[in-house]
Design an enzyme around this catalytic site. Structure first.
Site, PDB file in Angstrom:
ATOM      1  N   LYS A  22     -66.030 -22.549  50.417  1.00 56.34           N
ATOM      2  CA  LYS A  22     -65.675 -21.903  49.143  1.00 56.34           C
ATOM      3  C   LYS A  22     -66.476 -22.493  47.977  1.00 56.34           C
ATOM      4  CE  LYS A  22     -61.243 -22.533  47.562  1.00 56.34           C
ATOM      5  NZ  LYS A  22     -61.115 -22.776  46.118  1.00 56.34           N
ATOM      6  N   SER A  23     -66.511 -23.811  47.884  1.00 57.44           N
ATOM      7  CA  SER A  23     -67.216 -24.445  46.760  1.00 57.44           C
ATOM      8  C   SER A  23     -68.695 -24.062  46.747  1.00 57.44           C
ATOM      9  CB  SER A  23     -67.142 -25.969  46.885  1.00 57.44           C
ATOM     10  OG  SER A  23     -65.888 -26.423  46.497  1.00 57.44           O
ATOM     11  N   ARG A  27     -71.120 -21.404  43.966  1.00 57.81           N
ATOM     12  CA  ARG A  27     -72.433 -21.766  43.393  1.00 57.81           C
ATOM     13  C   ARG A  27     -73.516 -20.809  43.865  1.00 57.81           C
ATOM     14  NH1 ARG A  27     -68.397 -25.745  43.374  1.00 57.81           N
ATOM     15  NH2 ARG A  27     -68.865 -27.374  41.886  1.00 57.81           N
ATOM     16  N   GLY A  94     -59.814 -21.972  39.804  1.00 60.10           N
ATOM     17  CA  GLY A  94     -60.267 -22.994  38.863  1.00 60.10           C
ATOM     18  C   GLY A  94     -61.788 -23.113  38.853  1.00 60.10           C
ATOM     19  N   SER A 169     -64.974 -34.881  38.083  1.00 57.50           N
ATOM     20  CA  SER A 169     -64.739 -33.460  38.375  1.00 57.50           C
ATOM     21  C   SER A 169     -66.053 -32.738  38.632  1.00 57.50           C
ATOM     22  CB  SER A 169     -64.001 -32.805  37.207  1.00 57.50           C
ATOM     23  OG  SER A 169     -64.071 -31.388  37.335  1.00 57.50           O
ATOM     24  N   ASP A 321     -59.055 -32.206  48.004  1.00 58.68           N
ATOM     25  CA  ASP A 321     -58.369 -30.987  48.450  1.00 58.68           C
ATOM     26  C   ASP A 321     -57.700 -31.160  49.813  1.00 58.68           C
ATOM     27  OD1 ASP A 321     -59.187 -29.731  46.144  1.00 58.68           O
ATOM     28  OD2 ASP A 321     -60.983 -28.870  47.045  1.00 58.68           O
ATOM     29  N   LYS A 348     -53.676 -29.395  40.273  1.00 61.36           N
ATOM     30  CA  LYS A 348     -54.313 -28.394  41.135  1.00 61.36           C
ATOM     31  C   LYS A 348     -53.501 -27.097  41.024  1.00 61.36           C
ATOM     32  CE  LYS A 348     -57.665 -30.978  42.299  1.00 61.36           C
ATOM     33  NZ  LYS A 348     -58.995 -30.649  41.775  1.00 61.36           N
ATOM     34  N   ARG A 352     -49.399 -30.851  43.507  1.00 56.88           N
ATOM     35  CA  ARG A 352     -49.356 -31.059  44.969  1.00 56.88           C
ATOM     36  C   ARG A 352     -48.659 -32.353  45.375  1.00 56.88           C
ATOM     37  NH1 ARG A 352     -55.358 -28.648  46.188  1.00 56.88           N
ATOM     38  NH2 ARG A 352     -54.728 -26.471  46.187  1.00 56.88           N
ATOM     39  N   ARG A 398     -52.995 -24.717  49.898  1.00 60.87           N
ATOM     40  CA  ARG A 398     -53.178 -25.934  50.704  1.00 60.87           C
ATOM     41  C   ARG A 398     -51.830 -26.551  51.091  1.00 60.87           C
ATOM     42  NH1 ARG A 398     -58.485 -25.732  50.998  1.00 60.87           N
ATOM     43  NH2 ARG A 398     -59.691 -25.478  49.099  1.00 60.87           N
TER      44      ARG A 398
HETATM   45  C1  S3P Z   1     -64.206 -28.047  43.317  1.00 61.27           C
HETATM   46  C2  S3P Z   1     -63.986 -29.299  42.825  1.00 61.27           C
HETATM   47  C3  S3P Z   1     -62.686 -29.967  42.909  1.00 61.27           C
HETATM   48  C4  S3P Z   1     -61.788 -29.331  43.941  1.00 61.27           C
HETATM   49  C5  S3P Z   1     -61.773 -27.838  43.816  1.00 61.27           C
HETATM   50  C6  S3P Z   1     -63.158 -27.269  44.014  1.00 61.27           C
HETATM   51  C7  S3P Z   1     -65.533 -27.437  43.154  1.00 61.27           C
HETATM   52  O1  S3P Z   1     -62.043 -29.892  41.651  1.00 61.27           O
HETATM   53  O2  S3P Z   1     -60.495 -29.852  43.844  1.00 61.27           O
HETATM   54  O3  S3P Z   1     -60.921 -27.273  44.775  1.00 61.27           O
HETATM   55  O4  S3P Z   1     -65.848 -26.449  43.821  1.00 61.27           O
HETATM   56  O5  S3P Z   1     -66.293 -27.954  42.327  1.00 61.27           O
HETATM   57  P1  S3P Z   1     -62.436 -30.871  40.435  1.00 61.27           P
HETATM   58  O6  S3P Z   1     -63.859 -30.687  40.191  1.00 61.27           O
HETATM   59  O7  S3P Z   1     -61.597 -30.448  39.294  1.00 61.27           O
HETATM   60  O8  S3P Z   1     -62.078 -32.231  40.901  1.00 61.27           O
END
Ligand code: S3P
Length: 451
Positions: A22-23, A27, A94, A169, A321, A348, A352, A398
């Protein structure tokens, strides 16, 4: 909403492939949209969060379509994004809102970003503050000491900054770097602790001038980004974590998870489980395609008996996560597990710490949280057994998947109020789980009278 019933189950076994990370996909979508040429994104995960990013980019004028090879993104020329006709809906993602704020900071139009119930309660000052320092005009809902969606952002001519992140972050780092693409002068981000470097790797793959020196990342703008043509997204290690824990805590399990992303900034769950005695073998994939892109490999995990461990605060970003399902593993381990500096879990999709303590205590776990100097500390005295109970997902994907894992390994029957939130990150979770349980997964919606 119908509760799911889950019964204790025998040994998971088999080989699985997981949808793309996902992350990394957020991007890939965003940076493809900002680059010259077409990009095909392969092993694309069609999850709720990713569809939020895809939908927002489409509303900004980016052409995205599905082809038999993957998802095709046609990049726009610099400053080619269009002001959206309506507010952009971020759902509960987020990463979508924070990364897009970085992109929108340098555009010459105004955008209103609205969010779903859970995201509307998540703090945004951490990203708004540095983007304002770069020149963006941002207004958001103020409450207490923080800011929350909805957010209105008016893009501007930006200037590069050197910014030391107060909170580790990757989302905030990513937003600043994306804003830096259209800023005047270089942008530098200094991290207190290294976080996942997906933005840096993706920008590099598209030709950006970006360099990393320890915890400091420097981006020099001015170079037009160019698509590498094709990107293969490795399987999501955050999704793999549920199977790693499940197979580790059920004796006799033997599970292979193919081609999983193994970015060092995300592999904390593997390291922590290994320290507990988990039997996880990693077979790295031979590097193909983009140089320096995301490492990947197969994970072969067999059942073992775990013992407690300590996770120190600087290790937290690499498994942030995965902490919910890691707490489940700790409940089945012998001895004490201590997780230090876990406070970020409170902000989150849901709190959590609260959701996991509520559920695991109901299953008989000995789990407590303490305020400590480095933030909050979770202490779990493992019992090697939990008992079935009535559980709640708290609308958090999660927490939901972690509790499915706990319920499968526990004695007796559990009931979970709602699993639909799983679609946020991993719509195929129950189906893939079922293949590991020979199609006999005892997770079914309890029938209502009259059904
Ligand atoms: C993420 C970064 C993390 C993670 C989120 C996805 C990302 O959050 O908890 O699920 O894709 O950059 P933070 O950057 O706020 O720590």
């Amino acid at each position: 909403m119908r509760p799911f019933v889950i019964k204790e189950h025998s040994t998971p076994g088999g080989k699985i492939n997981l949808p793309g990370d996902k992350s990394i996909t957020h991007r890939a979508l965003i940076i493809s949209a900002l680059s010259r040429g077409k990009t095909i994104i392969k092993n694309f995960p069609f999850s709720g969060d990713i569809l939020a990013t895809l939908g927002a980019l489409a509303a900004l004028g980016v052409k995205i379509s599905r082809s038999n090879k993957g998802v095709l993104v046609r990049g726009l020329p610099p400053r080619g994004l269009l002001g959206p006709k309506k507010p952009l809906f971020m759902a509960n993602s987020g990463t979508t809102i924070r990364l897009l704020l970085g992109v929108l900071a340098g555009q010459d139009f105004q955008t209103r970003l609205v969010a779903g119930k859970y995201l509307s309660a998540r703090p945004m000052a951490r990203v708004n503050i540095p983007l304002r320092m770069m020149g963006a005009q941002i207004t958001a809902k103020n409450r207490g000491h923080d800011e929350y969606p909805p957010i209105v952002i008016s893009g501007n001519r930006l200037k590069g900054i050197s910014y030391r992140l107060p909170v580790a972050s990757a989302q905030v780092k990513g937003a600043i770097l994306l804003a830096g693409l259209s800023a005047e002068g270089k942008t530098r981000v200094i991290e207190p602790v290294k976080t996942r470097d997906h933005t840096e790797r993706m920008l590099k793959a598209f030709g950006a001038k970006i360099s990393v020196n320890g915890n400091s990342i420097t981006l020099n703008p001015g170079k037009e980004l160019t698509s590498p043509g094709e990107i293969y997204i490795p399987g999501d290690i955050s999704s793999a974590a549920f199977f790693l824990v499940l197979a580790s805590i059920i004796p006799g399990s033997h599970v292979t998870i193919r081609s999983t992303g193994l970015n060092p900034g995300r592999s904390g769950i593997i390291n922590a489980l290994k320290r507990m005695g988990a039997k996880i073998k990693i077979v790295y994939s031979k590097r193909k395609g983009l140089p320096g892109f995301e490492p990947a490999g197969d994970l072969i995990v067999t059942g073992s008996s775990l013992k407690g461990t300590v996770v120190s605060h600087e290790k937290i970003p690499a498994l942030i996560d995965e902490l919910p399902v890691f707490m489940v593993a700790a409940c089945f381990a012998g001895g004490r597990t201590v997780i230090k500096g876990a406070g970020e879990l409170r902000v989150k999709e849901t709190d959590r710490i609260n959701s996991m303590l509520w559920n695991l205590k109901r299953m008989g776990a000995d789990i407590r949280v303490f305020k400590s100097r480095g933030g909050e500390k979770i202490v779990i005295n493992g019992k090697a057994r939990l008992k079935g109970a009535k559980l709640k997902s708290f609308g958090d994907h999660r927490t939901a998947m972690s509790m499915v894992v706990a319920a499968l390994a526990a004695e007796g029957k559990s009931e979970i109020d709602d699993l639909s939130c799983i679609n946020k990150s991993f719509p195929g979770f129950l189906t893939i789980l079922n293949t590991l349980l020979e199609g006999k997964l005892c997770a079914y919606p309890r029938k209502k009278r009259g059904d």
